[in-house]
Design an enzyme around this catalytic site. Structure first.
Site, short mmCIF file in Angstrom:
data_model
loop_
_atom_site.label_atom_id
_atom_site.label_comp_id
_atom_site.label_asym_id
_atom_site.label_seq_id
_atom_site.Cartn_x
_atom_site.Cartn_y
_atom_site.Cartn_z
N SER A 15 0.84 -1.19 0.00
CA SER A 15 0.00 0.00 0.00
C SER A 15 0.87 1.24 0.00
O SER A 15 2.07 1.17 0.25
CB SER A 15 -0.89 0.02 1.24
OG SER A 15 -0.13 0.39 2.39
N ASP A 16 0.28 2.38 -0.28
CA ASP A 16 0.91 3.65 0.01
C ASP A 16 0.81 3.86 1.52
O ASP A 16 -0.01 3.23 2.19
CB ASP A 16 0.21 4.77 -0.75
CG ASP A 16 0.97 6.08 -0.71
OD1 ASP A 16 2.13 6.09 -0.26
OD2 ASP A 16 0.40 7.10 -1.13
N SER A 17 1.65 4.72 2.06
CA SER A 17 1.61 4.96 3.50
C SER A 17 0.27 5.59 3.89
O SER A 17 -0.12 6.64 3.37
CB SER A 17 2.76 5.88 3.92
OG SER A 17 4.00 5.24 3.71
#
Length: 368
Positions: A15-17
């Site tokens: 995922s993105d942060s």
């Protein structure tokens, strides 16, 4: 299924942060969440959809704004029957399997990335490659009357709030660029131009204190510099006070009095070269229709100033092409900016857009 079975992908998906939390917590978006689920449900949805790694904070006292939903909610998700340990095992196989194939669990003496000599860092070959990439990233949008390339014997007025920029060139998301986390080692466009033509041939006048400056008291000095020079190079655009992650713009036009500065410089009759420094789109309707020469430099990075000077004075001819379309001011009024149906009329991107506000289409790019 498509990623792993049809395309044969053998890596892991991250995922993105903060993106996992966004599934169930819409606070960062300021609007209702799409899925209407709680944390344990959101984590289960992500894992079962194939997101192997949650990019979140998990080290105690780490100065980062996101938590780690996987670590915090996976046990409860399994206990509630929303996912199984086999789902977790599959994610672990994907993430750790790649590391095994890279040899990251082998003895250190067998891992080549542990044995890179210090002199490799910033070696002449690597610096040359970085400069060449920077040269190719800039786009010559317009060069009417062949104002460029400039003669190094010219008297040059270097103008604009970004003319002496250093940190702005780097953009954001970077490590330690210069010693002690400063930007003093970065060469600004002004400094690079002075190296080419000599400081005695350069008149510098910022005109505006920064890109958001609405005060016009500095513009007369910039106009005066232009009138007494053979050519004016104007550096305008955006910076991270205007655009960055989590900070959206309400307008795509130039902020502050930058457009007024450009108009008054154009009125002097001195040939004007407009250099844009920006990340997101900038509507430049008046500039595109009324000035002869426009360069899109984006946020060009560490070698941006040097590359610009070499390109402007014809020491290099490595111009690139636009990877995006530059639209006019009316673009944001043509459709709902929160509707991401790409093909819905008038559409988005070079593939689907059928509107009339295109200033420079995808793929535009001149050279000498």
């Amino acid at each position: 299924g498509r990623l792993r079975k049809k395309w044969g992908f053998k890596g892991y998906v991250s995922s993105d942060s903060g993106a996992i939390k966004d599934i169930y917590d819409s606070g960062a978006h300021g609007e209702s969440t799409t899925f209407h689920v709680n944390a344990t449900q959101g984590v289960a949805l992500a894992v079962k959809a194939g997101c192997d790694v949650d990019s979140g904070s998990w080290i105690k006292d780490q100065p980062w704004s996101t938590s780690s939903p996987y670590l915090e909610n996976m046990p409860a998700s399994i206990k509630e029957g929303l996912m199984t340990e086999k789902d977790v095992d599959a994610a672990m196989v994907n993430s750790l399997g790649l590391r095994f194939r890279l040899g990251l669990f082998d003895p250190i003496e067998k891992q080549p990335y542990w044995h890179i000599a210090p002199e490799v860092v910033r070696s002449p070959e690597h610096e040359a490659a970085a400069l060449d990439a920077t040269l190719q990233s800039m786009v010559l949008l317009k060069n009417k009357r062949n104002v460029l390339p400039l003669n190094k014997n010219s008297k040059v007025a270097v103008v604009g709030p970004l003319a002496d920029a250093k940190k702005v060139l780097i953009g954001n998301y970077y490590g330690e660029i210069c010693p002690n986390e400063t930007f003093g080692c970065v060469t600004s466009p002004l400094q690079a131009i002075e190296k080419v033509v000599g400081s005695a041939h350069v008149q510098y006048a910022a005109g505006l204190a920064d890109v958001s400056d609405n005060r016009t008291s500095g513009i007369p000095a910039a106009v005066s510099a232009a009138k007494s020079s053979d050519v004016t190079i104007l550096f305008i655009g955006l910076d991270t006070s205007i655009e960055r992650e989590g900070h959206d713009r309400h307008s795509i036009t130039l902020p502050g009095a930058q457009l007024q500065l450009a108009k008054e410089l154009q009125a002097t009759g001195t040939p004007l070269v407009v250099v844009l420094i920006n990340g997101g789109m900038v509507a430049i309707d008046w500039i595109s229709h009324n000035t002869d020469t426009i360069v899109e430099a984006f946020y060009p990075g560490f070698y941006g100033g040097t590359a610009l000077a070499r390109l402007l004075f014809g020491q290099e001819n490595r111009w690139g092409k636009l990877p995006v379309t530059i639209y006019g001011e009316s673009y944001t009024e043509e459709f709902d900016m929160l509707d991401f149906n790409m093909a819905k009329p008038p559409g988005r991107t070079y593939r689907y857009y059928t509107g009339g506000s295109t200033l420079f289409p995808f793929g535009t790019g001149l050279s000498y």
